[in-house]
Design a protein around this motif. Structure first.
Motif, PDB file in Angstrom:
ATOM      1  N   GLY A   1       0.810  -1.214   0.000  1.00 53.10           N
ATOM      2  CA  GLY A   1       0.000   0.000   0.000  1.00 53.10           C
ATOM      3  C   GLY A   1       0.842   1.261   0.000  1.00 53.10           C
ATOM      4  O   GLY A   1       0.586   2.193  -0.777  1.00 53.10           O
ATOM      5  N   VAL A   2       1.851   1.300   0.858  1.00 51.35           N
ATOM      6  CA  VAL A   2       2.713   2.484   0.931  1.00 51.35           C
ATOM      7  C   VAL A   2       3.473   2.669  -0.383  1.00 51.35           C
ATOM      8  O   VAL A   2       3.600   3.790  -0.880  1.00 51.35           O
ATOM      9  N   LEU A   3       3.981   1.573  -0.944  1.00 51.00           N
ATOM     10  CA  LEU A   3       4.703   1.674  -2.218  1.00 51.00           C
ATOM     11  C   LEU A   3       3.795   2.173  -3.339  1.00 51.00           C
ATOM     12  O   LEU A   3       4.190   3.027  -4.135  1.00 51.00           O
ATOM     13  N   SER A   4       2.594   1.651  -3.405  1.00 51.70           N
ATOM     14  CA  SER A   4       1.661   2.063  -4.461  1.00 51.70           C
ATOM     15  C   SER A   4       1.263   3.529  -4.330  1.00 51.70           C
ATOM     16  O   SER A   4       1.405   4.314  -5.268  1.00 51.70           O
ATOM     17  N   ILE A   5       0.755   3.869  -3.175  1.00 50.98           N
ATOM     18  CA  ILE A   5       0.263   5.235  -2.961  1.00 50.98           C
ATOM     19  C   ILE A   5       1.410   6.237  -2.954  1.00 50.98           C
ATOM     20  O   ILE A   5       1.332   7.305  -3.575  1.00 50.98           O
ATOM     21  N   GLY A   6       2.488   5.906  -2.259  1.00 55.06           N
ATOM     22  CA  GLY A   6       3.630   6.816  -2.177  1.00 55.06           C
ATOM     23  C   GLY A   6       4.259   7.073  -3.535  1.00 55.06           C
ATOM     24  O   GLY A   6       4.588   8.214  -3.878  1.00 55.06           O
ATOM     25  N   SER A   7       4.441   6.020  -4.328  1.00 54.70           N
ATOM     26  CA  SER A   7       5.039   6.175  -5.654  1.00 54.70           C
ATOM     27  C   SER A   7       4.187   7.072  -6.539  1.00 54.70           C
ATOM     28  O   SER A   7       4.701   7.972  -7.216  1.00 54.70           O
ATOM     29  N   LEU A   8       2.893   6.799  -6.536  1.00 56.19           N
ATOM     30  CA  LEU A   8       1.991   7.619  -7.352  1.00 56.19           C
ATOM     31  C   LEU A   8       1.966   9.068  -6.878  1.00 56.19           C
ATOM     32  O   LEU A   8       2.018   9.997  -7.689  1.00 56.19           O
ATOM     33  N   ALA A   9       1.884   9.257  -5.573  1.00 55.67           N
ATOM     34  CA  ALA A   9       1.806  10.619  -5.039  1.00 55.67           C
ATOM     35  C   ALA A   9       3.077  11.409  -5.349  1.00 55.67           C
ATOM     36  O   ALA A   9       3.008  12.561  -5.804  1.00 55.67           O
TER      37      ALA A   9
ATOM     38  N   SER B   1       5.411  10.804  -7.692  1.00 60.66           N
ATOM     39  CA  SER B   1       5.607  11.034  -9.127  1.00 60.66           C
ATOM     40  C   SER B   1       4.615  12.077  -9.652  1.00 60.66           C
ATOM     41  O   SER B   1       4.988  12.940 -10.466  1.00 60.66           O
ATOM     42  N   GLN B   2       3.380  12.058  -9.189  1.00 60.18           N
ATOM     43  CA  GLN B   2       2.409  13.059  -9.629  1.00 60.18           C
ATOM     44  C   GLN B   2       2.796  14.456  -9.154  1.00 60.18           C
ATOM     45  O   GLN B   2       2.637  15.436  -9.885  1.00 60.18           O
ATOM     46  N   LEU B   3       3.318  14.542  -7.942  1.00 61.82           N
ATOM     47  CA  LEU B   3       3.777  15.829  -7.426  1.00 61.82           C
ATOM     48  C   LEU B   3       4.948  16.352  -8.256  1.00 61.82           C
ATOM     49  O   LEU B   3       4.991  17.538  -8.614  1.00 61.82           O
ATOM     50  N   LEU B   4       5.892  15.478  -8.590  1.00 60.32           N
ATOM     51  CA  LEU B   4       7.028  15.887  -9.416  1.00 60.32           C
ATOM     52  C   LEU B   4       6.579  16.309 -10.816  1.00 60.32           C
ATOM     53  O   LEU B   4       7.082  17.284 -11.375  1.00 60.32           O
ATOM     54  N   ILE B   5       5.627  15.585 -11.386  1.00 63.48           N
ATOM     55  CA  ILE B   5       5.115  15.930 -12.717  1.00 63.48           C
ATOM     56  C   ILE B   5       4.413  17.278 -12.675  1.00 63.48           C
ATOM     57  O   ILE B   5       4.551  18.098 -13.581  1.00 63.48           O
ATOM     58  N   LEU B   6       3.679  17.516 -11.587  1.00 59.83           N
ATOM     59  CA  LEU B   6       2.968  18.789 -11.441  1.00 59.83           C
ATOM     60  C   LEU B   6       3.946  19.950 -11.258  1.00 59.83           C
ATOM     61  O   LEU B   6       3.785  21.013 -11.867  1.00 59.83           O
ATOM     62  N   LEU B   7       4.991  19.744 -10.433  1.00 59.75           N
ATOM     63  CA  LEU B   7       5.940  20.813 -10.151  1.00 59.75           C
ATOM     64  C   LEU B   7       6.945  21.036 -11.289  1.00 59.75           C
ATOM     65  O   LEU B   7       7.349  22.169 -11.547  1.00 59.75           O
ATOM     66  N   ILE B   8       7.371  19.969 -11.931  1.00 65.83           N
ATOM     67  CA  ILE B   8       8.394  20.070 -12.976  1.00 65.83           C
ATOM     68  C   ILE B   8       7.911  19.296 -14.214  1.00 65.83           C
ATOM     69  O   ILE B   8       8.376  18.188 -14.471  1.00 65.83           O
ATOM     70  N   PRO B   9       6.990  19.856 -14.978  1.00 66.89           N
ATOM     71  CA  PRO B   9       6.482  19.137 -16.143  1.00 66.89           C
ATOM     72  C   PRO B   9       7.565  18.988 -17.215  1.00 66.89           C
ATOM     73  O   PRO B   9       8.447  19.824 -17.352  1.00 66.89           O
ATOM     74  N   SER B  10       7.483  17.892 -17.942  1.00 67.45           N
ATOM     75  CA  SER B  10       8.447  17.626 -19.004  1.00 67.45           C
ATOM     76  C   SER B  10       7.911  18.181 -20.319  1.00 67.45           C
ATOM     77  O   SER B  10       6.766  17.911 -20.681  1.00 67.45           O
ATOM     78  N   PRO B  11       8.702  18.948 -21.075  1.00 64.97           N
ATOM     79  CA  PRO B  11       8.228  19.505 -22.345  1.00 64.97           C
ATOM     80  C   PRO B  11       7.968  18.419 -23.392  1.00 64.97           C
ATOM     81  O   PRO B  11       7.149  18.613 -24.284  1.00 64.97           O
TER      82      PRO B  11
ATOM     83  N   HIS C   1       7.184  11.233 -18.779  1.00 66.75           N
ATOM     84  CA  HIS C   1       7.390  11.410 -17.339  1.00 66.75           C
ATOM     85  C   HIS C   1       7.988  10.165 -16.707  1.00 66.75           C
ATOM     86  O   HIS C   1       7.872   9.954 -15.496  1.00 66.75           O
ATOM     87  N   PHE C   2       8.627   9.335 -17.523  1.00 69.93           N
ATOM     88  CA  PHE C   2       9.193   8.089 -17.025  1.00 69.93           C
ATOM     89  C   PHE C   2      10.168   8.332 -15.873  1.00 69.93           C
ATOM     90  O   PHE C   2      10.118   7.645 -14.852  1.00 69.93           O
ATOM     91  N   HIS C   3      11.050   9.305 -16.043  1.00 72.86           N
ATOM     92  CA  HIS C   3      12.054   9.563 -15.009  1.00 72.86           C
ATOM     93  C   HIS C   3      11.420  10.016 -13.695  1.00 72.86           C
ATOM     94  O   HIS C   3      11.908   9.693 -12.618  1.00 72.86           O
ATOM     95  N   TRP C   4      10.308  10.766 -13.758  1.00 71.48           N
ATOM     96  CA  TRP C   4       9.640  11.191 -12.521  1.00 71.48           C
ATOM     97  C   TRP C   4       8.939  10.000 -11.854  1.00 71.48           C
ATOM     98  O   TRP C   4       8.927   9.893 -10.631  1.00 71.48           O
ATOM     99  N   ASN C   5       8.360   9.141 -12.688  1.00 68.95           N
ATOM    100  CA  ASN C   5       7.717   7.937 -12.133  1.00 68.95           C
ATOM    101  C   ASN C   5       8.762   7.033 -11.472  1.00 68.95           C
ATOM    102  O   ASN C   5       8.538   6.513 -10.379  1.00 68.95           O
ATOM    103  N   LEU C   6       9.888   6.862 -12.141  1.00 64.74           N
ATOM    104  CA  LEU C   6      10.967   6.038 -11.588  1.00 64.74           C
ATOM    105  C   LEU C   6      11.506   6.638 -10.290  1.00 64.74           C
ATOM    106  O   LEU C   6      11.739   5.923  -9.311  1.00 64.74           O
TER     107      LEU C   6
END
Length: 168
Positions: free
Chosen positions: A24-32, A34-44, A48-53
């Protein structure tokens, strides 16, 4: 390390809780993350593979740190014991050929290491309800007892010390 008796039901219940919590922590934490990173630093480029990783990596490291800190908590006693037992048996397995050949030559310490290993595997397999290989283990134990009898050795798993592995 010494072998201790633990309640299989209690161990399985606690292990399942730890596993589900980690998932549960891995699933929710990873998504949260990566989504925060995508929101703060969007890729042109839109990738978003690197943010998900990075989200997965950060969460995995966090879970590892949390488990390491909680390892001494009473709730983790059985789970931690089995974790340590698996590591100890792994160290023995890496040197098993040399230990077995030394035992065949009558080395008392090697016989005690083998006895600890067999007792540890039996306990581990019973805790994990893995009874498929118990017959093979019983055969190995019987051969070890015959060998010990031949060399006048009284087998005792409590005589095992991890520092004994350095000789093999």
């Amino acid at each position: 390390m010494q072998l201790i008796e633990i309640d299989p039901e209690r161990y399985r219940k606690r292990l399942n809780k730890v596993i589900f919590a980690c998932i549960g922590v891995l699933s929710i934490g990873s998504l949260a993350i990566s989504q925060l990173l995508i929101l703060l630093i969007p890729s042109p480029t839109g990738s978003h593979f690197h943010w998900n990783l990075l989200g997965v990596a950060i969460t995995a490291v966090s879970v590892f740190i949390i488990l390491s800190k909680l390892r001494k908590h009473p709730f983790f006693y059985e789970v931690s014991y089995v974790w340590d037992l698996k590591q100890a048996l792994n160290k023995i397995n890496r040197r098993m050929k040399k230990i077995e050949s030394a035992a065949q030559r009558g080395d008392h310490v090697a016989m005690h290491i083998l006895h600890f290993s067999y007792c540890g595997f039996r306990q581990l397999w019973q805790l994990d309800n893995n009874t498929l290989t118990i017959n093979h283990l019983t055969h190995l134990e019987n051969k070890l007892h015959e060998l010990a009898e031949t060399h006048n050795v009284t087998l005792d798993a409590t005589l095992y010390n991890p520092s004994q592995l350095a000789s093999y």
